[in-house]
Design a protein around this motif. Structure first.
Motif, PDB file in Angstrom:
ATOM      1  N   ASP A  79     -70.613 -39.795   8.556  1.00  9.12           N
ATOM      2  CA  ASP A  79     -70.077 -38.550   9.107  1.00  9.12           C
ATOM      3  C   ASP A  79     -69.421 -38.782  10.456  1.00  9.12           C
ATOM      4  O   ASP A  79     -68.381 -38.214  10.766  1.00  9.12           O
ATOM      5  N   GLU A  80     -70.077 -39.595  11.273  1.00  9.32           N
ATOM      6  CA  GLU A  80     -69.511 -39.915  12.582  1.00  9.32           C
ATOM      7  C   GLU A  80     -68.734 -41.208  12.474  1.00  9.32           C
ATOM      8  O   GLU A  80     -69.049 -42.050  11.640  1.00  9.32           O
ATOM      9  N   ASN A  81     -67.764 -41.388  13.342  1.00 11.00           N
ATOM     10  CA  ASN A  81     -66.957 -42.605  13.284  1.00 11.00           C
ATOM     11  C   ASN A  81     -67.464 -43.699  14.212  1.00 11.00           C
ATOM     12  O   ASN A  81     -67.739 -43.462  15.387  1.00 11.00           O
ATOM     13  N   PHE A  82     -67.570 -44.883  13.642  1.00 14.81           N
ATOM     14  CA  PHE A  82     -67.965 -46.067  14.416  1.00 14.81           C
ATOM     15  C   PHE A  82     -67.025 -47.226  14.100  1.00 14.81           C
ATOM     16  O   PHE A  82     -67.433 -48.377  14.103  1.00 14.81           O
ATOM     17  N   ASN A  83     -65.766 -46.891  13.830  1.00 18.29           N
ATOM     18  CA  ASN A  83     -64.858 -47.925  13.318  1.00 18.29           C
ATOM     19  C   ASN A  83     -64.298 -48.839  14.395  1.00 18.29           C
ATOM     20  O   ASN A  83     -63.746 -49.887  14.081  1.00 18.29           O
ATOM     21  N   ARG A  84     -64.444 -48.470  15.679  1.00 16.59           N
ATOM     22  CA  ARG A  84     -63.907 -49.320  16.747  1.00 16.59           C
ATOM     23  C   ARG A  84     -65.017 -50.168  17.369  1.00 16.59           C
ATOM     24  O   ARG A  84     -66.135 -49.682  17.586  1.00 16.59           O
ATOM     25  N   TYR A  85     -64.711 -51.411  17.699  1.00 12.06           N
ATOM     26  CA  TYR A  85     -65.681 -52.263  18.387  1.00 12.06           C
ATOM     27  C   TYR A  85     -66.041 -51.640  19.739  1.00 12.06           C
ATOM     28  O   TYR A  85     -65.192 -51.055  20.405  1.00 12.06           O
TER      29      TYR A  85
ATOM     30  N   SER B 115     -64.992 -44.102   9.329  1.00 13.56           N
ATOM     31  CA  SER B 115     -66.175 -44.808   8.843  1.00 13.56           C
ATOM     32  C   SER B 115     -66.682 -44.149   7.574  1.00 13.56           C
ATOM     33  O   SER B 115     -66.405 -42.972   7.324  1.00 13.56           O
ATOM     34  N   ALA B 116     -67.457 -44.885   6.818  1.00 13.14           N
ATOM     35  CA  ALA B 116     -68.086 -44.341   5.618  1.00 13.14           C
ATOM     36  C   ALA B 116     -69.357 -43.582   5.998  1.00 13.14           C
ATOM     37  O   ALA B 116     -70.387 -43.680   5.334  1.00 13.14           O
TER      38      ALA B 116
END
Ligand SMILES: *Cc1c(COP(=O)(O)O)cnc(C)c1O
Length: 350
Positions: free
Chosen positions: A47-53, A44-45
């Motif tokens: 710091d933490e990733n939220f790229n998955r639904y 993700s753009a």
């Protein structure tokens, strides 16, 4: 046991609806190479990733909620605030311009707003002067097109709890859904109607993370009901109605039940303190009994006091134009310091 045939009661096109099937509906495994949802595989753009639904049915949250609420995950719906559940109940059960619902003013404003948005008629049966249910009036107001009765317990803005026998009578007699909104249940000494879910198929209980759990900004609310009703709500909700961050934080809160309980105890103590001080203030003409985290008080000059407080940057809710609440202000119980500021301001007004 009160049964209700959802297949005769819900809107036919909703019963027949083929819902959107998301990538996460069609494959539910957690491990694997996920090339099915057009997500960003890199991250993700942020710091933490939220790229998955996120999980469309929030099973982890529901499983953690289950022992706390004593309700099976299959009987639980989670919404973007309990307001989402209210709106979905209209959309699942009420045909615009044909069906109607019953509300019991003075009560929570969202029932009327959702009805208006959905073009559904509202029949109002006011509470009695002591803010209890007019059971005969309610049952007489029911028409063949009445689908939902909204009962807010403890009630907002009055703060009182409602007579349990009166609610049971409505559950017994009404052949539609009785929606009991328990947003303030944690501040009350009465037990939740979730205990009766197995006895009444026409019961829907709403609760929220917004008040006692202190998570209003996350937007997550609960509806508890029969599997058939929950299935219907799931069918028409947005596929990913609760975002990942909210699911994670809700889960975290459920591991912290003691903090919630500690906060509730503190708020109840502060409420008791406020009542003591209000009793000594000549400007307060009446303090209504509260089973919630707010107090409804009657004063002589509600609008003047409301404005005076605003000038001091203290915001309360002016309910003086609401039916049966003439002259009333609704005041949320704050911190010790906030309550002290409020009391000082009220003393300055007198
Ligand atoms: C605050 C409140 C809610 C909570 O709504 P959310 O959408 O969950 O924040 C629901 N019902 C009543 C009566 C309330 O006062």
């Amino acid at each position: 046991m009160k049964s209700i045939d959802i297949t005769k009661f819900a809107r036919p096109h909703i019963l027949n609806l083929k819902p959107y099937s998301s990538a996460r509906d069609e494959y539910t495994g957690v491990a694997g190479t996920f090339l099915d949802a057009n997500e960003n595989p890199l991250g993700s753009a942020t710091d933490e990733n939220f790229n998955r639904y996120p999980d469309p049915y929030q099973w982890e949250v529901k499983k953690a909620l289950s022992p706390i609420k004593g309700v099976n995950p299959e009987n639980t719906f989670l919404g973007n605030g309990s307001d989402e559940a209210i709106d979905l109940l209209f959309r699942a059960f009420c045909e615009p311009k044909a069906d109607n619902v019953i509300t019991l003013p003075p009560t929570y404003g969202m029932y009327q707003v959702c009805a208006d948005i959905n073009l559904v008629d509202v029949i109002t049966v006011p509470l009695t002067t002591d803010f209890q249910l007019d059971v005969d009036g309610i049952l007489k107001a029911v028409t063949p097109s009445t689908k939902l009765i909204f009962i807010c317990n403890p009630n907002n803005p009055t703060g009182n709890k409602l007579d349990e026998k009166a609610i049971l009578k409505i559950l017994d007699e009404f052949n539609g859904l009785v929606v009991i909104d328990e947003a303030y249940i944690d501040f009350s000494d009465h037990t939740s109607f979730t205990n009766l879910l197995s006895e009444y198929q026409n019961l829907v209980v709403l609760q929220t993370f917004s008040k006692a759990w202190g998570l209003a900004a996350l937007r997550i609310g609960m509806a508890f009901a029969s599997k058939e009703i929950i299935t219907l709500l799931n069918k028409i909700k947005y596929p990913y109605n609760i975002n990942q961050l909210t699911q994670e934080k809700a889960l975290e809160s459920l591991k912290n039940v003691r903090k919630k309980e500690q906060m509730v105890r503190e708020i109840l103590q502060e409420r008791a303190e406020l009542i003591k001080v209000f009793e000594q203030l000549p400007l307060v003409k009446h303090i209504y009994p509260s089973h919630a985290n707010f107090l409804l008080i009657k004063v002589d000059e509600p609008v003047k006091i409301y404005q005076f407080l605003i000038d001091k940057l203290i915001i309360v809710r002016d309910r003086s134009k609401v039916m049966l609440c003439e002259g009333c202000l609704r005041i949320t119980v704050g911190t010790t310091k906030e309550n002290k500021d409020l009391i000082e301001a009220l003393k300055a007004f007198q």
